[in-house]
Design a protein around this motif. Structure first.
Motif, PDB file in Angstrom:
ATOM      1  N   MET A  11      60.398   6.615  48.952  1.00  0.00           N
ATOM      2  CA  MET A  11      59.722   7.533  49.451  1.00  0.00           C
ATOM      3  C   MET A  11      58.305   6.879  50.173  1.00  0.00           C
ATOM      4  N   VAL A  12      57.944   7.496  51.194  1.00  0.00           N
ATOM      5  CA  VAL A  12      56.679   7.105  51.870  1.00  0.00           C
ATOM      6  C   VAL A  12      55.871   8.144  52.295  1.00  0.00           C
ATOM      7  N   ASN A  13      54.383   7.945  52.216  1.00  0.00           N
ATOM      8  CA  ASN A  13      53.605   9.046  52.532  1.00  0.00           C
ATOM      9  C   ASN A  13      53.714  10.439  51.647  1.00  0.00           C
ATOM     10  N   PHE A  14      53.745  10.272  50.464  1.00  0.00           N
ATOM     11  CA  PHE A  14      54.137  11.562  49.413  1.00  0.00           C
ATOM     12  C   PHE A  14      52.830  12.488  49.872  1.00  0.00           C
ATOM     13  N   TYR A  15      51.608  12.183  49.905  1.00  0.00           N
ATOM     14  CA  TYR A  15      50.677  12.881  49.838  1.00  0.00           C
ATOM     15  C   TYR A  15      50.581  13.635  51.277  1.00  0.00           C
ATOM     16  N   ALA A  16      50.871  12.919  52.468  1.00  0.00           N
ATOM     17  CA  ALA A  16      51.028  13.778  53.576  1.00  0.00           C
ATOM     18  C   ALA A  16      52.131  14.574  53.526  1.00  0.00           C
ATOM     19  N   PHE A  17      53.360  14.340  52.960  1.00  0.00           N
ATOM     20  CA  PHE A  17      54.280  15.290  52.859  1.00  0.00           C
ATOM     21  C   PHE A  17      53.706  16.695  51.958  1.00  0.00           C
ATOM     22  N   VAL A  18      52.971  16.694  50.944  1.00  0.00           N
ATOM     23  CA  VAL A  18      52.333  17.549  50.311  1.00  0.00           C
ATOM     24  C   VAL A  18      51.539  18.527  51.170  1.00  0.00           C
ATOM     25  N   MET A  19      50.748  17.842  51.841  1.00  0.00           N
ATOM     26  CA  MET A  19      49.675  18.599  52.817  1.00  0.00           C
ATOM     27  C   MET A  19      50.435  19.204  54.037  1.00  0.00           C
ATOM     28  N   LEU A  20      51.534  18.880  54.306  1.00  0.00           N
ATOM     29  CA  LEU A  20      52.310  19.477  55.483  1.00  0.00           C
ATOM     30  C   LEU A  20      53.119  20.443  54.714  1.00  0.00           C
ATOM     31  N   CYS A  21      53.778  20.359  53.551  1.00  0.00           N
ATOM     32  CA  CYS A  21      54.199  21.355  52.812  1.00  0.00           C
ATOM     33  C   CYS A  21      53.559  22.673  52.595  1.00  0.00           C
ATOM     34  N   ILE A  22      52.208  22.193  52.085  1.00  0.00           N
ATOM     35  CA  ILE A  22      51.085  23.603  51.768  1.00  0.00           C
ATOM     36  C   ILE A  22      50.995  24.221  53.045  1.00  0.00           C
ATOM     37  N   PHE A  23      51.045  23.698  54.220  1.00  0.00           N
ATOM     38  CA  PHE A  23      50.614  24.287  55.588  1.00  0.00           C
ATOM     39  C   PHE A  23      51.742  24.956  55.933  1.00  0.00           C
ATOM     40  N   LEU A  24      52.986  24.487  55.851  1.00  0.00           N
ATOM     41  CA  LEU A  24      54.162  25.318  56.098  1.00  0.00           C
ATOM     42  C   LEU A  24      54.709  26.366  55.410  1.00  0.00           C
ATOM     43  N   ILE A  25      54.041  26.305  54.122  1.00  0.00           N
ATOM     44  CA  ILE A  25      54.572  27.378  53.128  1.00  0.00           C
ATOM     45  C   ILE A  25      53.625  28.652  53.102  1.00  0.00           C
ATOM     46  N   ILE A  26      52.397  28.312  53.658  1.00  0.00           N
ATOM     47  CA  ILE A  26      51.330  29.416  53.766  1.00  0.00           C
ATOM     48  C   ILE A  26      51.515  29.994  55.044  1.00  0.00           C
ATOM     49  N   LEU A  27      52.364  29.592  55.940  1.00  0.00           N
ATOM     50  CA  LEU A  27      52.658  30.088  57.312  1.00  0.00           C
ATOM     51  C   LEU A  27      53.481  31.418  56.992  1.00  0.00           C
ATOM     52  N   PRO A  28      53.374  32.726  57.531  1.00  0.00           N
ATOM     53  CA  PRO A  28      53.887  33.789  57.355  1.00  0.00           C
ATOM     54  C   PRO A  28      55.519  33.617  57.783  1.00  0.00           C
ATOM     55  N   GLY A  29      56.437  34.052  56.962  1.00  0.00           N
ATOM     56  CA  GLY A  29      57.611  34.107  57.224  1.00  0.00           C
ATOM     57  C   GLY A  29      58.497  35.102  56.649  1.00  0.00           C
ATOM     58  N   PRO A  30      59.806  35.216  56.874  1.00  0.00           N
ATOM     59  CA  PRO A  30      60.663  36.150  56.146  1.00  0.00           C
ATOM     60  C   PRO A  30      60.381  36.426  54.687  1.00  0.00           C
ATOM     61  N   ASP A  31      60.288  35.082  54.084  1.00  0.00           N
ATOM     62  CA  ASP A  31      59.952  35.035  52.583  1.00  0.00           C
ATOM     63  C   ASP A  31      58.790  35.756  52.069  1.00  0.00           C
ATOM     64  N   THR A  32      57.517  35.593  52.866  1.00  0.00           N
ATOM     65  CA  THR A  32      56.362  36.034  52.581  1.00  0.00           C
ATOM     66  C   THR A  32      56.269  37.660  53.008  1.00  0.00           C
ATOM     67  N   ALA A  33      56.961  38.164  54.039  1.00  0.00           N
ATOM     68  CA  ALA A  33      57.303  39.521  54.293  1.00  0.00           C
ATOM     69  C   ALA A  33      57.924  40.323  53.109  1.00  0.00           C
ATOM     70  N   ILE A  34      59.037  39.838  52.458  1.00  0.00           N
ATOM     71  CA  ILE A  34      59.740  40.296  51.331  1.00  0.00           C
ATOM     72  C   ILE A  34      58.927  40.306  50.272  1.00  0.00           C
ATOM     73  N   VAL A  35      58.186  39.416  50.045  1.00  0.00           N
ATOM     74  CA  VAL A  35      57.180  39.214  48.779  1.00  0.00           C
ATOM     75  C   VAL A  35      56.149  40.568  48.920  1.00  0.00           C
ATOM     76  N   THR A  36      55.688  40.248  50.178  1.00  0.00           N
ATOM     77  CA  THR A  36      54.483  41.635  50.387  1.00  0.00           C
ATOM     78  C   THR A  36      54.986  42.879  50.058  1.00  0.00           C
ATOM     79  N   LYS A  37      56.250  43.252  50.619  1.00  0.00           N
ATOM     80  CA  LYS A  37      56.696  44.414  50.586  1.00  0.00           C
ATOM     81  C   LYS A  37      57.037  44.806  49.314  1.00  0.00           C
ATOM     82  N   ASN A  38      57.571  43.856  48.231  1.00  0.00           N
ATOM     83  CA  ASN A  38      57.836  44.467  47.187  1.00  0.00           C
ATOM     84  C   ASN A  38      56.599  44.620  46.051  1.00  0.00           C
ATOM     85  N   THR A  39      55.634  43.558  46.683  1.00  0.00           N
ATOM     86  CA  THR A  39      54.456  43.740  45.710  1.00  0.00           C
ATOM     87  C   THR A  39      53.480  45.259  45.949  1.00  0.00           C
TER      88      THR A  39
END
Length: 211
Positions: free
Chosen positions: A1-29
């Protein structure tokens, strides 16, 4: 595996982008409460475990290579998102009830609504998640090396980051729940969420098959 820290940073960016999962969590909360949001988030993370296993074992690649399998999963996922979106918009009709009735309905919804299933199936039936795993993860694996353990580690990392994000997100939404659950505010948010889910469903249905 290479550039694990870069992978983590990109994951964080992608995860916080709104999508269907975020919409479902928001609705149920908002509609059910903090426990509803956590259950939906747990469902999402469980579905991600399946996607991780599929990518690690090569099953996601089979789905991507099969136009039929990809299309079936795509349309089932699209129909499910449309169903949830229409259901959210339909629930707006209840906003004319008294505050006492709303409270009773909310408690009843807490017992009857399967927040976990909504989060689980929204993520599981989205073929774009499988496509993401197969196009994103290989970029951080050395060419020619075995992908089993790197995929597994990165998948687990992505799931943990997703869990942490939703833990913070649900807690934040719940903290401002007094404002979010005002009749006018709740009506607006449910309308927006329903429209977004329908939009994601249509977008998914129009997604082209990846060969």
């Amino acid at each position: 595996m290479v550039n694990f820290y870069a992978f983590v940073m990109l994951c964080i960016f992608l995860i916080i982008l709104p999508g269907p999962d975020t919409a479902i969590v928001t609705k149920n909360t908002i509609s059910v409460g903090k426990s509803g949001g956590f259950k939906a988030a747990l469902g999402t993370c469980c579905a991600l475990c399946i996607h991780t296993s599929a990518a690690t074992l090569g099953l996601s690649a089979i789905i991507m290579e099969s136009a039929l399998l990809f299309s079936v999963l795509k349309y089932v996922g699209a129909v499910y998102l449309l169903y949830l979106g229409i259901k959210a918009l339909w629930s707006l009709k209840k906003n004319g009830e008294t505050a006492a009735s709303v409270e009773v309905n909310t408690k009843k919804q807490l017992k009857n609504t399967s927040c976990f299933k909504q989060g689980f199936f929204t993520n599981l039936l989205n073929p774009k998640v499988a496509v993401f795993f197969l196009t994103f993860l290989p970029q951080f694996v050395e060419s020619g090396s075995n992908t089993f353990f790197p995929f597994l580690i990165m998948g687990i990392t992505y799931i943990l980051l997703t869990a942490v994000w939703f833990l913070l997100y649900v807690s934040f939404i719940n903290r401002i729940s007094a404002f979010m659950k005002r009749p006018k505010t709740k009506k607006i948010i449910e309308g927006i969420t329903g429209t977004i889910l329908i939009g994601f469903g249509i977008k998914l249905a129009l997604e082209k098959v990846h060969n």
